[in-house]
Design an enzyme around this catalytic site. Structure first.
Site, PDB file in Angstrom:
ATOM      1  N   LYS A 247      61.408  69.999  30.630  1.00 39.01           N
ATOM      2  CA  LYS A 247      61.370  68.985  31.675  1.00 39.01           C
ATOM      3  C   LYS A 247      60.237  69.301  32.657  1.00 39.01           C
ATOM      4  CE  LYS A 247      64.478  66.943  35.183  1.00 39.01           C
ATOM      5  NZ  LYS A 247      65.853  66.999  35.743  1.00 39.01           N
TER       6      LYS A 247
ATOM      7  N   SER B 286      67.956  62.637  36.395  1.00 39.30           N
ATOM      8  CA  SER B 286      66.518  62.764  36.393  1.00 39.30           C
ATOM      9  C   SER B 286      65.946  63.318  35.080  1.00 39.30           C
ATOM     10  CB  SER B 286      66.072  63.670  37.541  1.00 39.30           C
ATOM     11  OG  SER B 286      66.584  64.987  37.398  1.00 39.30           O
TER      12      SER B 286
ATOM     13  N   SER C  48      71.980  64.970  36.793  1.00 37.02           N
ATOM     14  CA  SER C  48      70.719  64.764  36.073  1.00 37.02           C
ATOM     15  C   SER C  48      70.714  65.224  34.623  1.00 37.02           C
ATOM     16  CB  SER C  48      69.579  65.455  36.826  1.00 37.02           C
ATOM     17  OG  SER C  48      69.321  64.796  38.041  1.00 37.02           O
TER      18      SER C  48
END
Length: 372
Positions: A33, A111, A135
């Site tokens: 990520k 996210s 997230s």
């Protein structure tokens, strides 16, 4: 789907063709990520326009990234993330919206939406993800994946970050088995960790398929404070509850009391806004200079999180943040002593179209549609 926004394919080929560690994931393709996870010699932008343009190179691995490497994973690049992981969708100005591979007109959540979209699309079998306020769990729900938010201190966030906040890091994957095996490969504290979870009694992979006995499980299939809950979300959680009952467990209506407290969301969002304000310093540190006024203005996701929240806690240092944040976090702990687990929807609404969630945040903040 715009899932992978930073690519280092040539480096990955070199790694795959070299002497890989004899880890449990030797040679498995992987994605990190684009948030906090430093990989030595590669770019990290945290979903930010200024960092995307500056292309800062990480000088070393975070401890977790080193453990991913030791497990044999071959990292191909970075997945899309909103700035600082600030919102539950993945639409940063820096890279544009990530779309759900099951329906390109829908969001994959956030996210860790880039990670969720990449795994759901079959690009990789597992991808790094992080979770402070949903997230990992939200993209897993939106994309039909396994998403586990571990206990604080189960996996080190060192050496740059603290385990005393809300966030943890692990992955999204396509199976409980894969998540358990990756957790076995990377769990445990690092030097200087502020929270250390108790060691497991046996490998997590051994828990997969093990008989847990007959469990009492709570069910939340309505909005705990009287709000709306989409029919699809209700159906999904009830279907899961029915499966558990068919396996011999006792499922009953019940959930942690704080969820029905009207002050729960405002207290959480005050903590969240505080973390977002301090998080802006991450950009200045990476750039080696303060953000310009134009660059600050570009941080619209972070600022929307702050503008639509109660007043942030006044503090300007990590130590001061922790001293003020800890009581708020303790008040958000969801305990339900009568149940071993509680099943509830990961999201309240059906999957929204890209741009709609942030448009709603603008409305709540009193901003025009063309602002930012």
């Amino acid at each position: 789907v715009n899932a992978v926004v930073v690519r280092w394919f040539e480096h990955a080929r070199e790694v795959a063709g070299g002497a890989l560690p004899e880890g449990p994931f030797r040679g498995v393709p992987f994605l990190l990520k684009d948030l906090y996870a430093h990989y030595e010699g590669q770019v990290l932008t945290n979903g930010n326009v200024a960092l995307r343009d500056a292309q800062p190179i990480s000088q070393g691995d975070t401890t977790l990234v080193s453990r991913f490497r030791a497990a044999g994973l071959v990292t191909l690049g970075r997945t899309n993330s909103p700035e600082l992981g600030s919102v539950p969708v993945t639409e940063p100005v820096a890279y544009g919206p990530t779309r759900n591979p099951w329906d390109l007109d829908r969001t994959p959540g956030g996210s860790s939406g880039g990670a969720g979209a990449a795994v759901a699309a079959g690009m990789v079998p597992v991808a790094h993800a992080s979770d402070g306020g949903g997230s990992i769990r939200i993209p897993a729900s939106c994309c039909g994946l396994v998403g586990l938010k571990t206990s604080l201190g189960r996996i080190t966030l060192g050496p740059q970050r603290t385990e005393s906040g809300l966030s943890v890091e692990l992955c999204v994957s396509r199976s409980v088995r894969d998540t358990a095996r990756l957790l076995d490969a990377v769990d445990g504290p690092g030097v200087g960790d502020t929270v250390i979870a108790p060691a497991p009694r046996r490998p997590y992979a051994d828990e997969v398929g093990a008989d847990p006995g007959r469990l009492r499980i709570g069910l939340l299939d309505v909005h705990p404070r009287g709000g709306s809950l989409h029919d699809d979300c209700v159906e999904a959680v009830r279907r899961a509850a029915g499966l558990l009952e068919s396996l011999g467990h006792d499922v009953e209506i019940g959930f942690p009391a704080p969820l029905s407290d009207d002050s729960f969301t405002p207290r959480f969002m005050s903590n969240w806004a505080t973390m977002m304000e301090l998080g802006l310093d991450v950009y200045a540190d990476a750039l080696g200079r303060p953000l310009t006024e134009e660059e600050e203005r570009a941080e619209f996701e972070v600022h929307l999180s702050i503008l639509t929240s109660p007043e942030p806690l006044p503090c300007r240092s990590e130590a001061e943040l922790l001293s003020k944040l800890r009581p708020g976090i303790d008040g958000l702990i969801l305990e339900d002593g009568s149940h071993r687990a509680t099943f509830l929807p990961s999201v309240w609404e059906s999957l929204v179209e890209p741009k709609k969630f942030l448009a709603e945040l603008k409305r709540k903040a009193g901003l025009s549609e063309d602002h930012w």
